[in-house]
Design an enzyme around this catalytic site. Structure first.
Site, short mmCIF file in Angstrom:
data_model
loop_
_atom_site.label_atom_id
_atom_site.label_comp_id
_atom_site.label_asym_id
_atom_site.label_seq_id
_atom_site.Cartn_x
_atom_site.Cartn_y
_atom_site.Cartn_z
N GLU A 161 7.22 -23.22 13.39
CA GLU A 161 6.96 -24.55 12.80
C GLU A 161 6.63 -24.54 11.31
OE1 GLU A 161 3.93 -26.25 15.29
OE2 GLU A 161 5.18 -26.24 17.06
N GLU A 266 10.92 -24.08 24.59
CA GLU A 266 9.71 -24.75 25.14
C GLU A 266 10.10 -26.05 25.81
OE1 GLU A 266 6.61 -25.02 22.16
OE2 GLU A 266 7.06 -23.05 21.36
C1 XIL Z 1 0.60 -25.67 23.27
C2 XIL Z 1 0.02 -25.18 24.59
O1 XIL Z 1 0.93 -25.51 25.62
C3 XIL Z 1 -1.31 -25.83 24.84
O2 XIL Z 1 -1.92 -25.28 26.00
C4 XIL Z 1 -2.24 -25.65 23.64
O3 XIL Z 1 -3.44 -26.35 23.84
C5 XIL Z 1 -1.57 -26.13 22.37
O4 XIL Z 1 -0.31 -25.48 22.21
N1 XIL Z 1 4.59 -25.81 20.07
C6 XIL Z 1 4.30 -24.50 20.33
C7 XIL Z 1 3.40 -24.13 21.44
O5 XIL Z 1 4.91 -23.60 19.70
O6 XIL Z 1 2.66 -22.99 21.19
C8 XIL Z 1 2.47 -25.29 21.80
O7 XIL Z 1 1.77 -24.92 22.98
C9 XIL Z 1 3.25 -26.57 21.98
C10 XIL Z 1 3.98 -26.94 20.72
#
Ligand code: XIL
Length: 375
Positions: A161, A266
Site C-alpha cells: 500500500e 486478499e
Molecule cells: C487487516 C486484518 O484482516 C485485520 O485483522 C487487522 O485488524 C487490520 O488489517 N490490507 C492488508 C491487510 O494488507 O493486512 C489488512 O488486514 C486488510 C487491508
C-alpha cells in the site's frame, strides 16, 4: 468366537470403517482440487487457526486450500514490537502449520505504514529519524525476518500500500524520509536475504487508472534497476457494485503485460452498504444502525446478487489463469472476516467463501459440483 477374538474383530472393523470414512472425506473435492491446476488457492489465517485451536476452520483450510498467508502475525507491530526485540512465536507457528500441511506459505508483509511498530521511523523524542538510520532499520527488519524463514516462505509481500489511487505516492513516514527509494531498498534487502523467495508489491484499489499507471512504472523501474519482483498483488477487497469489473480486468492485464505474475491476495466481497472505497485500515466510519442492515441473516435477494458477483470475479480469474499465480481469500469464514469491523466497527458482514457455520456459499458449492460432475 471367544471374547478376545470378538474384541479383535470389532477393533479391525472399527479401524476399517474409520479408514473408509477418512478416504471418502479426503476424496471429496475441495476448492484446490477444482482450481489447483489454474493457480494456488490461498486463505489468510488468524492465530486461532494457525495454532490449530479453531478446529472447524482448520478442517476447511486443509480440504480447500493449498496456500496460506498470515493475516496479522507477521506485521511489524507483532513480530518486531521494539527495536531490539523480535517476537516470532506466532509467525513460527504459522509457518509450521503451512509446512505440516504441505501448503505454499506467504509472508505478509515487510514494509507497510499500517500496523507498524511505533518506534520504527522515529527517535526517542518522536522526531523522524535520518534517511541513513531508517535504511539501517529497514535492512535489519527485512534481513532478520526473511532469513529466519529462508527456503520456507514461498513469497513475501515486500511493500504494501505505498501508492494512492491518483498515482501519487502515499505520504507515509517511509516516503517522507526516503522518498520513492524506500521501495527499491526494501526489494533489494529482501532479495539479498532470500535469493529464492518470490517478491511482491501488494495494494488495494489496484483497478484505478492512476494507481495502475504508477504500479506499472514501479515494476518496470525495479526490473530496470536489476531487482527482482515476481508478482503484483491486487488485494481484491471489493463490494457488490465497486469496483467496475472491466477496470479490474484492465489493471490485471496491464500488470501482467509488464511480465510479472498477478495475484489476488486478499479477496473478500462486502455485502453491506459501502461507506467508503478504501481498504486503508485507519479510514474508519462510526457505527450507525442503518449501516448494519442484516444483523441476523443475508436476505436471499442480496445473497443471490453477492454470489453472482463472486462467480463473475472467479470467472475472470479463471479466464486469466495463465497470468494469475494465486487467488487468496482474506479469511476462512464470515465470522472471521475483518469486514465485520472495517470500515465500520461492529457490523455483521458476509464477505467470505464460507458462512458463519463453515458451510460453503452457493457459488462455492457450484464450483465444487463442477468438479464432481467432471469425475
Ligand atoms: C487487516 C486484518 O484482516 C485485520 O485483522 C487487522 O485488524 C487490520 O488489517 N490490507 C492488508 C491487510 O494488507 O493486512 C489488512 O488486514 C486488510 C487491508
Amino acid at each position: 468366537m471367544n471374547r478376545k477374538k470378538i474384541f479383535c474383530f470389532l477393533l479391525t472393523g472399527a479401524a476399517f470403517s474409520a479408514c473408509a470414512t477418512r478416504q471418502v472425506t479426503t476424496e471429496e473435492p475441495g476448492l484446490k482440487s477444482v482450481l489447483g491446476d489454474k493457480f494456488l488457492v490461498g486463505v489468510a489465517l488468524n492465530t486461532h487457526q494457525s495454532s490449530g485451536r479453531d478446529t472447524a476452520a482448520v478442517r476447511i483450510v486443509q480440504r480447500h486450500f493449498n496456500s496460506i498467508v498470515a493475516e496479522n502475525c507477521m506485521k511489524c507491530q507483532v513480530i518486531h514490537p521494539q527495536e531490539d526485540r523480535y517476537d516470532f512465536r506466532q509467525a513460527d507457528e504459522f509457518v509450521k502449520f503451512g509446512e505440516e500441511n504441505g501448503m505454499a506459505v506467504i509472508g505478509h508483509c515487510l514494509i507497510w505504514h499500517s500496523q507498524l511498530a511505533p518506534w520504527f521511523c522515529v527517535d526517542k523524542e518522536g522526531c523522524n529519524v535520518s534517511a541513513e538510520i531508517l535504511k539501517q532499520r529497514m535492512k535489519d527488519h527485512i534481513t532478520t525476518i526473511v532469513s529466519r524463514y529462508r527456503g520456507r516462505i514461498k513469497g513475501w509481500d515486500v511493500v504494501n500500500e505505498a501508492i494512492m489511487e491518483d498515482g501519487s505516492y502515499r505520504q507515509s513516514k517511509f516516503y517522507e524520509i526516503l522518498g520513492e527509494s524506500f521501495i527499491s531498498l526494501a526489494f533489494q534487502y529482501a532479495q539479498e536475504a532470500d535469493p529464492d523467495a518470490e517478491l511482491y508489491y501488494n495494494d488495494y484499489n489496484m483497478h484505478t487508472p492512476g494507481k495502475r499507471r504508477t504500479v506499472v512504472k514501479l515494476v518496470n523501474d525495479l526490473r530496470a534497476a536489476g531487482l527482482r519482483i515476481t508478482a503484483v498483488g491486487m488485494q481484491g477487497h471489493v463490494g457488490m457494485d465497486y469496483p467496475d469489473l472491466d477496470e479490474f480486468e484492465q489493471s490485471l492485464q496491464a500488470y501482467a503485460a509488464t511480465g510479472v505474475k498477478v495475484m489476488i491476495t486478499e479477496w473478500d466481497m462486502s455485502a453491506l452498504p459501502m461507506v467508503n472505497h478504501t481498504a486503508n485500515v485507519s479510514d474508519t466510519v462510526a457505527f450507525r444502525k442503518a449501516l448494519n442492515p442484516y444483523p441476523e441473516a443475508l436476505p436471499d435477494s442480496v445473497s443471490d446478487r453477492w454470489n453472482a458477483k463472486m462467480t463473475a470475479y472467479m470467472n475472470l480469474f479463471i479466464k486469466h489463469a495463465d497470468v494469475i499465480s494465486r487467488v487468496t481469500a482474506w479469511g476462512v469464514s464470515d465470522g472471521d472476516s475483518w469486514k465485520n469491523d472495517f470500515p465500520v466497527h461492529g457490523r455483521t458482514d458476509y464477505a467470505l467463501l464460507f458462512d458463519r457455520n463453515y458451510q460453503p456459499k452457493p457459488f462455492v458449492k457450484e464450483l465444487l459440483n463442477t468438479k464432481s460432475e467432471a469425475y
